[in-house]
Design a protein around this motif. Sequence first.
Motif, short mmCIF file in Angstrom:
data_model
loop_
_atom_site.label_atom_id
_atom_site.label_comp_id
_atom_site.label_asym_id
_atom_site.label_seq_id
_atom_site.Cartn_x
_atom_site.Cartn_y
_atom_site.Cartn_z
N GLN A 1 -4.10 70.92 43.98
CA GLN A 1 -3.77 69.76 43.03
C GLN A 1 -2.81 70.24 42.09
O GLN A 1 -1.69 69.50 41.64
N ARG A 2 -2.89 71.56 41.48
CA ARG A 2 -1.87 72.22 40.50
C ARG A 2 -0.64 72.60 41.30
O ARG A 2 0.03 73.05 40.15
N VAL A 3 -0.40 72.79 42.74
CA VAL A 3 0.79 73.23 43.15
C VAL A 3 2.11 72.51 42.70
O VAL A 3 3.05 72.90 42.23
N ASN A 4 1.85 71.16 42.76
CA ASN A 4 2.75 70.09 42.50
C ASN A 4 2.95 69.78 40.95
O ASN A 4 3.94 69.13 40.65
N GLU A 5 2.32 70.30 40.05
CA GLU A 5 2.20 69.99 38.94
C GLU A 5 3.28 70.60 38.17
O GLU A 5 3.47 71.83 38.38
N LYS A 6 4.02 69.80 37.08
CA LYS A 6 5.26 70.69 36.46
C LYS A 6 4.21 71.29 35.20
O LYS A 6 3.46 70.70 34.58
N PRO A 7 4.91 72.39 34.80
CA PRO A 7 4.36 72.90 33.66
C PRO A 7 4.66 72.43 32.31
O PRO A 7 6.02 71.49 32.38
N ARG B 1 -9.47 73.03 46.02
CA ARG B 1 -8.70 71.58 45.57
C ARG B 1 -8.17 71.57 44.55
O ARG B 1 -7.23 71.17 44.36
N ARG B 2 -8.86 72.36 43.38
CA ARG B 2 -7.94 72.41 41.78
C ARG B 2 -6.62 73.08 42.43
O ARG B 2 -5.62 72.77 41.71
N LYS B 3 -6.80 74.10 43.20
CA LYS B 3 -5.45 75.16 43.26
C LYS B 3 -4.46 74.31 43.98
O LYS B 3 -3.02 74.21 43.56
#
Length: 157
Positions: free
Chosen positions: A88-94, A84-86
Motif C-alpha cells: 500500500q505504501r509503494v504508491n503513496e507520495k511522501p 499488505r502495508r508495504k
Amino acid sequence: MGLTIDMCHDVEKYEEGVVMGLNAKKSLCVIIAVFTGAGVAALFYKVLGWSLVASVYAMIPFCGVIILSGFYTSNGLTFLQLIRRKLQRVNEKPLFYKSTECRAVYEAAAPETAVAAAAPEDKRSEIDRMMKKLKLCLAAAGIMVVLGIVLIVIFSR
C-alpha cells in the motif's frame, strides 16, 4: 505445604500450547504447509517430470509463505499484514512541510542557501528518473526469469 503453580510473569508473552508447544494458529500453518509442500512436490515430480531434488526446491517458496504467515510477527503485524502495508505504501507520495515563517529573513541572511533550497526539487526529479529506470530493469529481469522457467519446463520434457 501448599500447591505451587508456576506462572509466566510476562502475561503478554504467554501462549497456550496445543501441539508440541505450538498454539493453534502455528500448528494449523505447519499442517497446511506440509500438505501444500507435498502437493507441489508431487505436481512437479509426477506431472512435469522434474527430478525429486528440483521438485523439493520448487516447493520451498510455497511452504515458506505459509510458515511465515503463521510464525513471523514484526511490531505486532503478521507477515501478510506487513506485506499488505508495504504494498500500500509503494504508491503513496511522501509528505513534506514547507516553512514560510521567516523566509525573507532567511534569504537576506544567506542568498546562497536560496539556491541550495531549490536543489532538492532537481534531486527529486533525478531520483524519480532513476527509480523509473530501476523499475524497468527489474521488470525486464522478471520477464527474463519467467521466460527462463518456461523454457526449462518446455525443454525438460
